[in-house]
Design a protein around this motif. Sequence first.
Motif, short mmCIF file in Angstrom:
data_model
loop_
_atom_site.label_atom_id
_atom_site.label_comp_id
_atom_site.label_asym_id
_atom_site.label_seq_id
_atom_site.Cartn_x
_atom_site.Cartn_y
_atom_site.Cartn_z
N ALA A 321 0.82 -1.21 0.00
CA ALA A 321 0.00 0.00 0.00
C ALA A 321 0.86 1.26 0.00
O ALA A 321 1.94 1.30 0.60
N ARG A 322 0.35 2.29 -0.69
CA ARG A 322 0.96 3.62 -0.66
C ARG A 322 -0.17 4.59 -0.34
O ARG A 322 -1.01 4.90 -1.20
N LEU A 323 -0.21 5.06 0.89
CA LEU A 323 -1.31 5.87 1.37
C LEU A 323 -1.02 7.36 1.21
O LEU A 323 0.09 7.82 1.46
N TYR A 324 -2.06 8.08 0.80
CA TYR A 324 -1.94 9.52 0.61
C TYR A 324 -3.00 10.23 1.45
O TYR A 324 -4.15 9.78 1.55
N ALA A 325 -2.59 11.34 2.07
CA ALA A 325 -3.49 12.10 2.94
C ALA A 325 -3.35 13.58 2.66
O ALA A 325 -2.30 14.05 2.18
N VAL A 326 -4.41 14.33 2.98
CA VAL A 326 -4.38 15.78 2.87
C VAL A 326 -4.03 16.35 4.24
O VAL A 326 -4.67 16.02 5.24
N ALA A 327 -3.01 17.20 4.28
CA ALA A 327 -2.57 17.79 5.54
C ALA A 327 -1.74 19.03 5.26
O ALA A 327 -1.35 19.27 4.11
N ASP A 328 -1.48 19.80 6.31
CA ASP A 328 -0.53 20.89 6.14
C ASP A 328 0.88 20.35 6.40
O ASP A 328 1.06 19.22 6.85
N GLU A 329 1.88 21.16 6.10
CA GLU A 329 3.27 20.70 6.19
C GLU A 329 3.65 20.34 7.62
O GLU A 329 4.34 19.34 7.86
N GLU A 330 3.18 21.12 8.58
CA GLU A 330 3.53 20.86 9.98
C GLU A 330 3.00 19.51 10.44
O GLU A 330 3.70 18.74 11.12
N THR A 331 1.75 19.20 10.05
CA THR A 331 1.16 17.91 10.42
C THR A 331 1.92 16.76 9.76
O THR A 331 2.20 15.73 10.38
N PHE A 332 2.27 16.94 8.48
CA PHE A 332 3.00 15.90 7.76
C PHE A 332 4.35 15.63 8.43
O PHE A 332 4.74 14.46 8.61
N LEU A 333 5.04 16.69 8.82
CA LEU A 333 6.35 16.51 9.46
C LEU A 333 6.21 15.80 10.81
O LEU A 333 7.07 14.97 11.17
N SER A 334 5.15 16.09 11.53
CA SER A 334 4.94 15.41 12.83
C SER A 334 4.59 13.94 12.61
O SER A 334 4.98 13.08 13.42
N LEU A 335 3.89 13.62 11.52
CA LEU A 335 3.53 12.24 11.24
C LEU A 335 4.74 11.40 10.83
O LEU A 335 4.81 10.22 11.11
N THR A 336 5.66 12.04 10.16
CA THR A 336 6.83 11.32 9.65
C THR A 336 8.05 11.47 10.54
O THR A 336 9.08 10.83 10.30
N GLY A 337 7.96 12.32 11.57
CA GLY A 337 9.10 12.51 12.46
C GLY A 337 10.22 13.32 11.84
O GLY A 337 11.35 13.31 12.32
#
Length: 340
Positions: A321-337
């Motif tokens: 699976a390759r999952l895609y989500a809508v988010a702002d940059e700050e949220t994306f960075l927190s999700l990926t560490g």
Amino acid sequence: MYFFMRLVLKAVRLRKMALGSVILIFILGSASIAYWLEPSTFQTWFNALYWVLTTMATVGYGDFFAKTVIGKLFTIFLYIFGIGLLSVVIGKIIDSVADIQRKKEAGQLKFQGKDHIIIINWSKKAQYAVEEILSYSPAPSIVLIDESDRHPLAHQDQVHFISGDPSLQDVLERAKLKEARAAIIFADARIDEPALVDGKTLLIASSIERFAPNIHTTVEITQDQHVQNFQHVKVNEFVLSHDAISRLAVRAALQQGNSEVFNQLLSRQHGDDIYEIPVKQEWKTYGDAFQDLLLRGATLISDRGDLGINRKLTTAIPSDARLYAVADEETFLSLTGKSK
């Protein structure tokens, strides 16, 4: 004076390596002569070398100076010939810097980086693509390949220009294609016939596939009947030039306001963006991923091209699976560490 002028002219014509050798021999020889003439003045050969360099550079600190008549005559010799030679060297350095700048603007210099994005064929669309890439943080380096003879964005240091036919291997080698992250081929706006435009794009895509088959390639196609030809050369992704614009225009007319949503998703410069989210081990189903991301401020929208996963919340997430989500940059960075 005539002899001095002829000497300077000959020095100017010398190649860089030859001139460097002459200067080095002149400085070391002058230091040896100065120390031989006045050993009590300079005490060591290094002090004599230091004096020669300060004299040629017209600094003249005065901590060492010739005291004998022959030493003073040798000092005059350094004034006339040494300073002249140093001026030639400085002129050569300035010319070299200017030559590098001219070659850079003319697209003759080889790119020296890696993990860059290659954009092929300059146009207004390519300019928008450059602006979009540079909006990323940190922005990757960009190499632009075009058959024009002058850098269209000479003021932009992050865009390296290479002039030449992008279907030729030596041009692709100068762009370091094998070490690039991706290549984007835009349709050549200078060609009027759509079939010829796609033909040139296909030729470039074939050259890239032959030279660097592992590079992710995205191409712009002007006619949809040519899609199968690009699939044959294993292009990763393609965009139909007029298809997306026409569909967006119709949606804007029939469903007023939704073009703003598309504009935000198409550009990182406005609002939220679409990000690929790494799959976590604790997520067993799409519902697990959907709920976890929602609590963190992101909205799961697809697995690759499947936009219907919100109706498959009880379905197990496949291993590929390759999952895609809508988010702002700050949220994306927190999700990926990651951090900016």
